[in-house]
Motif scaffolding. Structure first.
Motif, PDB file in Angstrom:
ATOM      1  N   GLU A  63      35.390  70.029  46.920  1.00 36.92           N
ATOM      2  CA  GLU A  63      35.749  68.722  46.378  1.00 36.92           C
ATOM      3  C   GLU A  63      35.352  67.647  47.367  1.00 36.92           C
ATOM      4  O   GLU A  63      35.435  67.850  48.587  1.00 36.92           O
ATOM      5  CB  GLU A  63      37.244  68.649  46.074  1.00 36.92           C
ATOM      6  N   LEU A  64      34.904  66.532  46.834  1.00 39.91           N
ATOM      7  CA  LEU A  64      34.586  65.357  47.624  1.00 39.91           C
ATOM      8  C   LEU A  64      35.618  64.306  47.267  1.00 39.91           C
ATOM      9  O   LEU A  64      35.686  63.846  46.120  1.00 39.91           O
ATOM     10  CB  LEU A  64      33.171  64.870  47.305  1.00 39.91           C
ATOM     11  N   ARG A  65      36.461  63.967  48.231  1.00 37.71           N
ATOM     12  CA  ARG A  65      37.512  62.961  48.040  1.00 37.71           C
ATOM     13  C   ARG A  65      37.192  61.808  48.969  1.00 37.71           C
ATOM     14  O   ARG A  65      37.322  61.936  50.194  1.00 37.71           O
ATOM     15  CB  ARG A  65      38.881  63.540  48.367  1.00 37.71           C
ATOM     16  N   GLY A  66      36.745  60.704  48.383  1.00 41.60           N
ATOM     17  CA  GLY A  66      36.228  59.616  49.205  1.00 41.60           C
ATOM     18  C   GLY A  66      34.981  60.125  49.901  1.00 41.60           C
ATOM     19  O   GLY A  66      34.062  60.622  49.261  1.00 41.60           O
TER      20      GLY A  66
ATOM     21  N   SER B  44      36.286  51.134  43.778  1.00 44.45           N
ATOM     22  CA  SER B  44      36.731  52.482  43.436  1.00 44.45           C
ATOM     23  C   SER B  44      35.570  53.468  43.468  1.00 44.45           C
ATOM     24  O   SER B  44      34.439  53.112  43.125  1.00 44.45           O
ATOM     25  CB  SER B  44      37.353  52.504  42.039  1.00 44.45           C
ATOM     26  N   LEU B  45      35.884  54.688  43.861  1.00 47.71           N
ATOM     27  CA  LEU B  45      34.939  55.806  43.830  1.00 47.71           C
ATOM     28  C   LEU B  45      35.601  56.976  43.123  1.00 47.71           C
ATOM     29  O   LEU B  45      36.803  57.190  43.261  1.00 47.71           O
ATOM     30  CB  LEU B  45      34.563  56.250  45.250  1.00 47.71           C
ATOM     31  N   HIS B  46      34.804  57.732  42.405  1.00 46.31           N
ATOM     32  CA  HIS B  46      35.304  58.948  41.766  1.00 46.31           C
ATOM     33  C   HIS B  46      35.392  60.073  42.788  1.00 46.31           C
ATOM     34  O   HIS B  46      34.477  60.249  43.603  1.00 46.31           O
ATOM     35  CB  HIS B  46      34.356  59.394  40.647  1.00 46.31           C
ATOM     36  N   ASP B  47      36.479  60.828  42.761  1.00 45.57           N
ATOM     37  CA  ASP B  47      36.538  62.098  43.477  1.00 45.57           C
ATOM     38  C   ASP B  47      35.742  63.093  42.645  1.00 45.57           C
ATOM     39  O   ASP B  47      35.719  63.016  41.411  1.00 45.57           O
ATOM     40  CB  ASP B  47      37.979  62.581  43.613  1.00 45.57           C
ATOM     41  N   LEU B  48      35.078  64.031  43.316  1.00 45.62           N
ATOM     42  CA  LEU B  48      34.209  64.984  42.638  1.00 45.62           C
ATOM     43  C   LEU B  48      34.593  66.413  42.959  1.00 45.62           C
ATOM     44  O   LEU B  48      35.078  66.710  44.051  1.00 45.62           O
ATOM     45  CB  LEU B  48      32.748  64.785  43.067  1.00 45.62           C
ATOM     46  N   ARG B  49      34.337  67.275  42.012  1.00 43.22           N
ATOM     47  CA  ARG B  49      34.427  68.723  42.225  1.00 43.22           C
ATOM     48  C   ARG B  49      33.052  69.287  41.909  1.00 43.22           C
ATOM     49  O   ARG B  49      32.490  68.987  40.843  1.00 43.22           O
ATOM     50  CB  ARG B  49      35.481  69.350  41.327  1.00 43.22           C
ATOM     51  N   VAL B  50      32.510  70.071  42.829  1.00 41.16           N
ATOM     52  CA  VAL B  50      31.211  70.715  42.639  1.00 41.16           C
ATOM     53  C   VAL B  50      31.459  72.215  42.585  1.00 41.16           C
ATOM     54  O   VAL B  50      31.927  72.805  43.554  1.00 41.16           O
ATOM     55  CB  VAL B  50      30.232  70.355  43.779  1.00 41.16           C
TER      56      VAL B  50
ATOM     57  N   ALA C 261      26.780  60.622  46.218  1.00 36.68           N
ATOM     58  CA  ALA C 261      27.181  59.214  46.360  1.00 36.68           C
ATOM     59  C   ALA C 261      26.968  58.453  45.049  1.00 36.68           C
ATOM     60  O   ALA C 261      27.786  57.618  44.661  1.00 36.68           O
ATOM     61  CB  ALA C 261      26.421  58.550  47.498  1.00 36.68           C
ATOM     62  N   ALA C 262      25.879  58.775  44.345  1.00 40.57           N
ATOM     63  CA  ALA C 262      25.631  58.115  43.061  1.00 40.57           C
ATOM     64  C   ALA C 262      26.647  58.561  42.018  1.00 40.57           C
ATOM     65  O   ALA C 262      27.129  57.749  41.220  1.00 40.57           O
ATOM     66  CB  ALA C 262      24.215  58.419  42.591  1.00 40.57           C
ATOM     67  N   LYS C 263      26.985  59.838  42.014  1.00 42.24           N
ATOM     68  CA  LYS C 263      27.931  60.373  41.027  1.00 42.24           C
ATOM     69  C   LYS C 263      29.343  59.830  41.270  1.00 42.24           C
ATOM     70  O   LYS C 263      30.151  59.747  40.347  1.00 42.24           O
ATOM     71  CB  LYS C 263      27.927  61.899  41.103  1.00 42.24           C
ATOM     72  N   GLN C 264      29.648  59.430  42.506  1.00 46.49           N
ATOM     73  CA  GLN C 264      30.967  58.873  42.811  1.00 46.49           C
ATOM     74  C   GLN C 264      31.150  57.479  42.231  1.00 46.49           C
ATOM     75  O   GLN C 264      32.275  57.050  42.014  1.00 46.49           O
ATOM     76  CB  GLN C 264      31.172  58.778  44.323  1.00 46.49           C
ATOM     77  N   ARG C 265      30.067  56.770  41.999  1.00 50.19           N
ATOM     78  CA  ARG C 265      30.161  55.383  41.577  1.00 50.19           C
ATOM     79  C   ARG C 265      30.175  55.244  40.063  1.00 50.19           C
ATOM     80  O   ARG C 265      29.669  56.102  39.341  1.00 50.19           O
ATOM     81  CB  ARG C 265      28.995  54.593  42.180  1.00 50.19           C
TER      82      ARG C 265
END
Length: 118
Positions: free
Chosen positions: A36-39, A9-15, A63-67
């Motif tokens: 937003e970063l989705r995948g 699993s990876l987190h989706d992010l909003r910057v 990439a680190a924040k997604q994990r």
């Protein structure tokens, strides 16, 4: 999810751009702009851009924040990143907004060691 199906699993992010009210921003952004970063896919709202210099400063952290991270890891608690222009008062706030599941075989041509008979 079980390791048997090689899922992760990876987190989706909003910057989002945050800045002091009335501040002059030199990166071409406005407070409230975001992506937003989705995948692995970056999504911008219609008609909005984002500075490549700002993006360049953020990319190593995304990439680190997604994990998944340990709750004591600074990556779990720190969310604001300074604009790379030392004269610009803006910050970029990285928020985890969802969780997405992937399978190893769907993300790479490399055979997972658990599936490789050699």
């Amino acid at each position: 999810m079980s390791n048997d199906d090689n899922a992760f699993s990876l987190h989706d992010l909003r910057v989002e751009v945050v800045a002091p009210e009335g501040a002059r921003l030199y990166c071409g952004a406005n407070a409230g702009d975001y992506f937003e970063l989705r995948g692995e896919m970056l999504h911008l709202p219609e008609g909005q851009g984002f500075s490549i210099y700002s993006l360049g400063a953020l990319l190593p952290l995304l990439a680190a924040k997604q994990r998944h991270t340990d709750p004591n890891d600074w990556m779990s608690t720190d969310a604001d990143i300074a604009c790379p222009d030392p004269h610009c008062p803006s910050r970029f706030r990285i928020s985890r907004i969802g969780l997405r599941t992937f399978r190893h075989a769907d993300t790479t041509a490399v055979i997972h060691p658990s599936k490789n008979p050699s």
